[in-house]
Design a protein around this motif. Structure first.
Motif, mmCIF file in Angstrom:
data_model
loop_
_atom_site.group_PDB
_atom_site.id
_atom_site.type_symbol
_atom_site.label_atom_id
_atom_site.label_comp_id
_atom_site.label_asym_id
_atom_site.label_seq_id
_atom_site.Cartn_x
_atom_site.Cartn_y
_atom_site.Cartn_z
ATOM 1 N N ALA A 1 0.833 -1.209 0.000
ATOM 2 C CA ALA A 1 0.000 0.000 0.000
ATOM 3 C C ALA A 1 0.866 1.256 0.000
ATOM 4 O O ALA A 1 0.597 2.215 -0.736
ATOM 5 C CB ALA A 1 -0.931 0.005 1.208
ATOM 6 N N MET A 2 1.927 1.261 0.809
ATOM 7 C CA MET A 2 2.805 2.427 0.853
ATOM 8 C C MET A 2 3.571 2.590 -0.454
ATOM 9 O O MET A 2 3.786 3.710 -0.924
ATOM 10 C CB MET A 2 3.783 2.311 2.022
ATOM 11 C CG MET A 2 3.165 2.593 3.377
ATOM 12 S SD MET A 2 2.405 4.235 3.501
ATOM 13 C CE MET A 2 3.813 5.310 3.196
ATOM 14 N N SER A 3 3.985 1.474 -1.037
ATOM 15 C CA SER A 3 4.699 1.533 -2.312
ATOM 16 C C SER A 3 3.806 2.125 -3.400
ATOM 17 O O SER A 3 4.244 2.964 -4.198
ATOM 18 C CB SER A 3 5.173 0.131 -2.709
ATOM 19 O OG SER A 3 5.815 0.160 -3.973
ATOM 20 N N LEU A 4 2.541 1.715 -3.430
ATOM 21 C CA LEU A 4 1.612 2.249 -4.431
ATOM 22 C C LEU A 4 1.361 3.728 -4.197
ATOM 23 O O LEU A 4 1.270 4.510 -5.157
ATOM 24 C CB LEU A 4 0.293 1.474 -4.377
ATOM 25 C CG LEU A 4 -0.735 1.835 -5.456
ATOM 26 C CD1 LEU A 4 -0.171 1.577 -6.848
ATOM 27 C CD2 LEU A 4 -2.029 1.056 -5.250
ATOM 28 N N LEU A 5 1.284 4.146 -2.932
ATOM 29 C CA LEU A 5 1.087 5.560 -2.617
ATOM 30 C C LEU A 5 2.248 6.400 -3.134
ATOM 31 O O LEU A 5 2.053 7.445 -3.772
ATOM 32 C CB LEU A 5 0.939 5.738 -1.105
ATOM 33 C CG LEU A 5 0.891 7.181 -0.581
ATOM 34 C CD1 LEU A 5 -0.287 7.936 -1.181
ATOM 35 C CD2 LEU A 5 0.810 7.193 0.940
#
Length: 276
Positions: free
Chosen positions: A82-86
């Motif tokens: 999720a953080m990588s996609l953000l």
């Protein structure tokens, strides 16, 4: 006074607060309660690690009640995917809807932003937020007029000469090149006494950037705003920016554009792995 207190009924004498104190000023003798000697209080960083690390919520400091803190566990934070996609999906917003952001949302973001890290836990930042659309429009007008007037009068420093050309280009093309038509701005400043002032400013804006994205807002790091305020100290002063403070600005608001996918630039930075 630090008001360092330990609840005897909750404390299990695990020593976690002693081991985790960055300043090393919490001490514990055998089964006694942890304590901070009065002569060591001045070395406290006021980081509240002792309050946060205590598994039983037995430690209070600076008058803070541990029961008012949010509990943390293995599932408390977003996962790596999720953080990588953000991070990969975040884009700079240079087109905004003509709609103000709810002041309650802005206040919530700034309240969370106060938790951003600062060097030596100095926490000497000031958040100058323009949450009023009319004020933002007056700032836009003052910057444009001020830069052009300063250029004509020969008062614009050579390193800022390009700003007048940017304003002229915007006026000819009918575009707000400096403030991008954004309804709001956040300027973070640090006092000259801050050990890592400029780094603290950038850290806080990076934190705000990601927080704003999760709320559906668009942001853009605005070097033109920072440079314009540096070129026009009288305008900076009107925003409450004291002389000598380090600062940078970010525009934000509801974006007029939504992006459908991430870009592909994993090779944009060089990676070195030194061996010593």
């Amino acid at each position: 006074m630090l008001q360092f207190k330990v609840d005897d009924g909750r404390c299990v004498r695990c020593g976690a607060c002693v081991r985790d104190c960055p300043a090393g000023i919490i001490e514990q003798a055998g089964r006694a309660l942890p304590r901070i000697l009065p002569e060591n209080e001045e070395h406290c960083l006021q980081c509240q690690h002792c309050l946060a690390v205590c598994p039983k919520g037995a430690v209070s400091i600076l008058g803070r009640d541990p029961d008012r803190s949010a509990g943390l566990g293995p599932e408390s934070f977003p996962g790596l995917d999720a953080m990588s996609l953000l991070v990969r999906g975040r884009r700079s917003a240079r087109q905004y809807r003509a709609e103000a952001v709810d002041p309650a949302l802005v206040a919530s973001l700034l309240d969370t932003l106060a938790h951003a890290p600062t060097g030596v836990n100095h926490r000497g930042l000031t958040f100058h937020v323009i949450d009023d659309v009319a004020t933002m429009q007056r700032l836009r007008e003052r910057l444009q007029a001020g830069l052009l007037e300063a250029a004509v009068a020969g008062r614009l420093a050579e390193r800022f000469a390009y700003l007048a050309r940017v304003v002229e280009f915007g006026q000819k093309s009918g575009r707000d090149v400096v403030l991008r038509g954004a309804p709001h701005a956040l300027i973070v400043s640090a006092s000259p006494e801050a050990p890592c002032g400029y780094e603290d400013v950038i850290l806080s804006l990076a934190t705000f950037d990601l927080l704003a994205q999760t709320a559906g807002l668009g942001t853009v790091w605005c070097g033109l705003l920072a440079a314009s305020l540096a070129a026009l100290p009288e305008v900076a002063a009107s925003l409450g920016l004291p002389p000598g403070h380090r600062f940078y600005g970010m525009l934000f608001g509801w974006p007029a554009v939504r992006y459908a996918r991430t870009v592909q630039r994993s090779d944009a930075a060089a990676v070195r792995r030194p061996r010593l």
